[in-house]
Design a protein around this motif. Structure first.
Motif, PDB file in Angstrom:
ATOM      1  N   ASN A   1       0.900  -0.898  -0.087  1.00  0.00           N
ATOM      2  CA  ASN A   1       0.150   0.240   0.028  1.00  0.00           C
ATOM      3  C   ASN A   1       0.775   1.362  -0.155  1.00  0.00           C
ATOM      4  O   ASN A   1       0.523   2.596   0.204  1.00  0.00           O
TER       5      ASN A   1
ATOM      6  N   TRP B   1       3.080   6.394   2.514  1.00  0.00           N
ATOM      7  CA  TRP B   1       2.185   5.251   3.242  1.00  0.00           C
ATOM      8  C   TRP B   1       0.955   6.522   3.246  1.00  0.00           C
ATOM      9  O   TRP B   1       1.533   8.097   3.394  1.00  0.00           O
ATOM     10  N   SER B   2      -0.524   6.922   2.891  1.00  0.00           N
ATOM     11  CA  SER B   2      -1.362   7.561   3.599  1.00  0.00           C
ATOM     12  C   SER B   2      -1.434   8.460   1.928  1.00  0.00           C
ATOM     13  O   SER B   2      -1.633  10.226   2.777  1.00  0.00           O
TER      14      SER B   2
ATOM     15  N   VAL C   1      -5.304   7.957   0.760  1.00  0.00           N
ATOM     16  CA  VAL C   1      -6.225   7.433   2.506  1.00  0.00           C
ATOM     17  C   VAL C   1      -5.809   7.549   3.441  1.00  0.00           C
ATOM     18  O   VAL C   1      -4.944   7.211   3.153  1.00  0.00           O
ATOM     19  N   PRO C   2      -6.132   7.731   4.499  1.00  0.00           N
ATOM     20  CA  PRO C   2      -5.097   7.252   5.437  1.00  0.00           C
ATOM     21  C   PRO C   2      -5.145   5.508   6.080  1.00  0.00           C
ATOM     22  O   PRO C   2      -6.435   5.268   5.731  1.00  0.00           O
ATOM     23  N   GLU C   3      -3.386   5.348   5.991  1.00  0.00           N
ATOM     24  CA  GLU C   3      -3.356   4.380   6.718  1.00  0.00           C
ATOM     25  C   GLU C   3      -3.096   3.372   7.811  1.00  0.00           C
ATOM     26  O   GLU C   3      -1.728   4.421   7.926  1.00  0.00           O
ATOM     27  N   PRO C   4      -4.294   3.275   8.281  1.00  0.00           N
ATOM     28  CA  PRO C   4      -3.773   3.151   9.987  1.00  0.00           C
ATOM     29  C   PRO C   4      -2.212   2.107  10.370  1.00  0.00           C
ATOM     30  O   PRO C   4      -1.528   2.446  11.589  1.00  0.00           O
TER      31      PRO C   4
ATOM     32  N   GLN D   1       0.430   2.273   8.830  1.00  0.00           N
ATOM     33  CA  GLN D   1       1.888   2.717   8.047  1.00  0.00           C
ATOM     34  C   GLN D   1       3.364   2.141   8.318  1.00  0.00           C
ATOM     35  O   GLN D   1       3.667   2.491   7.484  1.00  0.00           O
TER      36      GLN D   1
ATOM     37  N   THR E   1       7.822   8.789  10.786  1.00  0.00           N
ATOM     38  CA  THR E   1       6.711   9.396  10.554  1.00  0.00           C
ATOM     39  C   THR E   1       6.698  10.745  11.048  1.00  0.00           C
ATOM     40  O   THR E   1       7.095  10.990  12.536  1.00  0.00           O
TER      41      THR E   1
END
Length: 226
Positions: free
Chosen positions: A18, A33-34, A37-40, A42, A80
């Motif tokens: 993803n 990532w994200s 759409v948000p990727e919880p 990530q 992050t």
């Protein structure tokens, strides 16, 4: 042709996890990532992807058709945090959909810092919290200021397959001694680490800090440009 082979394999692995592969930077790439759409998950996916890319590079290098060719190594940095994602190109086209921000810069700095630590994957503390919860193997390298930045971060090495637990434990014990300012114990611990596992760039980096009369002696390792 060789570079395309490795880049293609890593791109497929990242996309499967993803990730949005955003840029190819010579012999490197930028992925995040994200993106849309948000990727919880990530953080977990980023670290798992880094490990998978390391395995891919090793497996490709071991193929019979690669015999006799120089080995290819891979360094990765993961950070992050809050960033800006969107069309960042110049008007009127605005056609450079990308990510910018301090965390992007930090990830690039961590990729480069691998050279000084002799590591393959370095991540910041925020990423490490989620990665540790997933059971991924980490080795804490303490509080570190990377080249090009001024704020200390919690730095962690993501350990590759079959990395000896004893090596991880001994490294962390030495780093903890440095962090609390017990330099004698730190020197002894890093010496024991090298006697057991051979030359360690991590040990060298910490030893140089302890030998530097200008070091602040505050338990923070400040990397120097090389």
């Amino acid at each position: 042709k060789t570079l395309n082979l490795y880049m293609g394999a890593m791109t497929r692995e990242l996309t499967a996890q993803n990730a949005y592969v955003n840029k190819f930077l010579g012999d490197g790439l930028l992925a995040f990532w994200s993106a849309f759409v948000p990727e919880p998950r990530q953080c977990e996916l980023a670290v798992a992807s880094a490990l998978a890319c390391q395995r891919l590079v090793r497996e490709i290098g071991e193929r019979p058709d690669r015999a006799g060719l120089p080995p290819i190594t891979l360094r990765l940095g993961i950070a992050t945090g809050m960033v800006v994602i969107g069309d960042c190109g110049a008007p009127p086209d605005l056609n450079d959909y990308t990510v910018i921000g301090d965390s992007v810069n930090l990830a690039a700095r961590l990729e480069s810092a691998n050279k000084q630590f002799g590591t393959s994957i370095l991540i910041d503390g925020t990423t490490a919290v989620a990665a540790r919860e997933s059971g991924l193997p980490l080795c804490s390298l303490g509080r570190v200021v990377v080249v090009g930045q001024s704020v200390p971060i919690d730095l962690h090495e993501v350990c590759i397959d079959a990395d000896p637990q004893e090596r991880i434990r001994m490294t962390q014990d030495a780093v903890q001694a440095f962090t609390r300012g017990d330099f004698q114990s730190a020197r002894e611990a890093f010496g024991a680490l090298e006697r057991r596992f051979g030359r360690s760039k991590t040990a060298i980096a910490f030893r140089e800090a302890m030998d530097d009369p200008n070091d602040r002696r505050d338990g923070v390792l400040r990397l120097r440009a090389t």
